[in-house]
Design an enzyme around this catalytic site. Structure first.
Site, PDB file in Angstrom:
ATOM      1  N   GLY A  38       0.819  -1.201   0.000  1.00  0.00           N
ATOM      2  CA  GLY A  38       0.000   0.000   0.000  1.00  0.00           C
ATOM      3  C   GLY A  38       0.857   1.256   0.000  1.00  0.00           C
ATOM      4  N   SER A  39       0.424   2.244   0.774  1.00  0.00           N
ATOM      5  CA  SER A  39       1.038   3.576   0.682  1.00  0.00           C
ATOM      6  C   SER A  39       2.443   3.669   1.262  1.00  0.00           C
ATOM      7  CB  SER A  39       0.132   4.610   1.353  1.00  0.00           C
ATOM      8  OG  SER A  39      -1.048   4.783   0.601  1.00  0.00           O
ATOM      9  N   VAL A  40       2.894   2.687   2.050  1.00  0.00           N
ATOM     10  CA  VAL A  40       4.288   2.764   2.510  1.00  0.00           C
ATOM     11  C   VAL A  40       5.238   2.591   1.330  1.00  0.00           C
ATOM     12  CG1 VAL A  40       3.858   2.069   4.905  1.00  0.00           C
ATOM     13  CG2 VAL A  40       4.290   0.312   3.176  1.00  0.00           C
TER      14      VAL A  40
ATOM     15  N   LYS B 234       5.015   4.172  -1.328  1.00  0.00           N
ATOM     16  CA  LYS B 234       5.203   5.501  -1.908  1.00  0.00           C
ATOM     17  C   LYS B 234       6.592   6.056  -1.582  1.00  0.00           C
ATOM     18  CE  LYS B 234       0.254   6.559  -1.773  1.00  0.00           C
ATOM     19  NZ  LYS B 234      -0.835   7.305  -1.105  1.00  0.00           N
TER      20      LYS B 234
END
Length: 483
Positions: free
Chosen positions: A216-218, A220
């Site tokens: 997920g967003s980690v 990014k």
């Protein structure tokens, strides 16, 4: 000497040299690998007649061999089985060892090459053989704090020391009592092991190093690293800021968490997108970078590579041959991107260490029975992943995310924390996978932490990283910073 006899003598000499050479190779160079081979049951049986070395945390045994009045002479016992199960593993009766009991079996059983002269001395003096002890890098305060903070959730917590790569905590839940698998009763051990295999919660899996989840967003953090290192982007590079984004060549639509635009305005910067953890601008950035640039950076961090700590770590994956739609999804850690907790810990630890990636390590040293050091493990630099300038820039962006962004529940009074949360989707109707990764103090990082929660925090699909994972990280960081 006639010609025939000379030929026979040469052949015999060559056969003798070949036999001598092969014996030397087996006994000197292959002894450790053969002893550690799970198929070598003779070594396993012999090890029960030896006082196996202890596994130590801060000098105290968490695994040791205690004398018993039966044919096996010693029984392996664990001082806090469930807490340290991901670290120690277990050595069962008539079965293959796991965890450090497997990875360091030669040292613990006294059969490693480094202990050859001790074995010879034991034969001469008649002393009972004894294995070496293994001191691990685990900090008991960090381990207990991580265990307590994770509570009844399914997941893991990994704490590392960014400057050295030392693993200070590795907790995985649900866990199991290793003592139940080392009793000297074959049927009891078999029944216990089968019940653990049948458990739907998979307690035997070390979720710190062997569970693969969408990051997920980690993830990014990896994409922003690729962008800044390319030289084509800065934190202030701006992208269109729509409320929805249709994936190229697809009818699927990407939305930001909570819906709507990423803050106000017609455009949004990379810095704001990371601080608020917005998906649409990251998808747009991913398309401009392309999947090769993202993959190359992910592989610098360790994706698509095998490594040990010395426990075997499952390979984190950034897939190949992505189309544009898949590349856009990968930019916020979806599609087929998969990561272990330790891999994401290496990402944040590398940022904390100024862009230099250290080899993760669980073993501090090996200690002979006479307490002399047989082997001491020194910090090992793997590679420079990014420039110090890029690392400092991303650190400040992560600090902003904790102070006034999507990772706000990791804030600690008086301490500057750098962090990033993640809320990753799984199959339809399955709970989200929740993440937090970061480090503190941000200006002089002493601890990096990654929290993984696989069951959506018990809240179904309403749970998200800042609600569930960030407070766990905060609790652990407070414990280690205040010890």
């Amino acid at each position: 000497m006639n010609r025939e006899l000379k030929r026979v003598s040469i052949v015999v000499l060559l056969m003798f040299l070949a036999l001598l050479g092969s014996t030397a190779v087996i006994q000197v160079f292959q002894a450790d690998s053969l002893s550690a081979d799970a198929r070598n049951t003779r070594t396993l049986y012999d090890s029960y007649a030896v006082e196996r070395g202890a596994i130590l945390v801060a000098g105290e045994p968490i695994a040791q061999s205690m004398p018993v009045d039966d044919d096996y002479k010693f029984q392996r016992t664990y001082s806090n089985g469930p807490l340290y199960a991901p670290v120690t593993g277990f050595i069962p009766l008539n079965g293959a060892p796991t965890g450090l009991e497997h990875a360091m079996n030669a040292e613990l059983s006294g059969t490693s090459n480094a202990q050859f002269f001790e074995k010879v001395n034991g034969l001469i003096t008649g002393k009972n053989p004894k294995g070496a002890s293994v001191e691990v890098t685990i900090d008991p305060v960090a381990q207990q704090a991580a265990w307590d903070a994770l509570g009844n959730l399914t997941g893991s917590v990994v704490v590392t020391e960014p400057k050295t790569g030392r693993i200070l905590a590795m907790v995985s839940k649900p866990s199991y009592d290793t003592n139940l698998l080392t009793v000297h009763d074959n049927q009891q051990v078999a029944d216990t092991y089968q019940s653990l295999l049948n458990d739907d919660s998979d307690p035997l899996i070390n979720r710190g190093i062997n569970a693969l989840n969408p990051p997920g967003s980690v993830f990014k953090l990896v994409v922003v690293t690729a962008a800044l290192e390319s030289g084509k982007f800065t934190p202030e590079s701006a992208f269109p800021n729509p409320g929805t984004f249709q994936l190229p060549g697809s009818s699927a639509v990407v939305i930001n968490s909570g819906g709507g635009t990423c803050g106000g305005g017609d455009t949004v910067t990379i810095a704001t997108a990371l601080r608020l953890s917005c998906n649409i601008p990251m998808a747009e950035l991913g398309l401009q970078l392309g999947d090769k640039a993202i993959r190359d950076t992910a592989e610098k961090f360790g994706f698509n590579s095998d490594y040990t700590v010395p426990l075997d770590v499952s390979q984190s994956v950034y897939p190949t041959d992505l189309d544009d739609a898949q590349t856009a999804l990968s930019a916020f850690g979806q599609t087929d991107v998969r990561a272990t907790n330790l891999q994401m810990a290496m990402v944040s630890g590398t940022i904390a260490n100024g862009g230099m990636e250290m080899a993760p390590n669980l073993v501090e040293k090996v200690i002979a029975p006479d307490l002399s050091p047989l082997q001491v493990f020194e910090p090992k630099t793997m590679k420079r992943v990014m420039s110090a300038e890029t690392a400092a820039t991303i650190t400040q962006m992560m600090v902003n995310g904790v102070q006034d962004g999507a990772a706000s529940n990791a804030r600690i009074d008086g301490v500057k924390v750098a962090g990033k949360t993640g809320t990753a989707e799984n199959a339809e109707d399955e709970p989200y996978t929740l993440w937090f990764t970061g480090f503190a103090p941000a200006e002089d990082p002493k601890y990096a932490i990654t929290v993984l929660v696989e069951d959506g925090g018990g809240l179904g699909q309403t749970g998200y990283g800042n609600l569930v994972a960030a407070p766990i990280a905060k609790q652990v960081l407070e414990a280690v910073l205040n010890k």
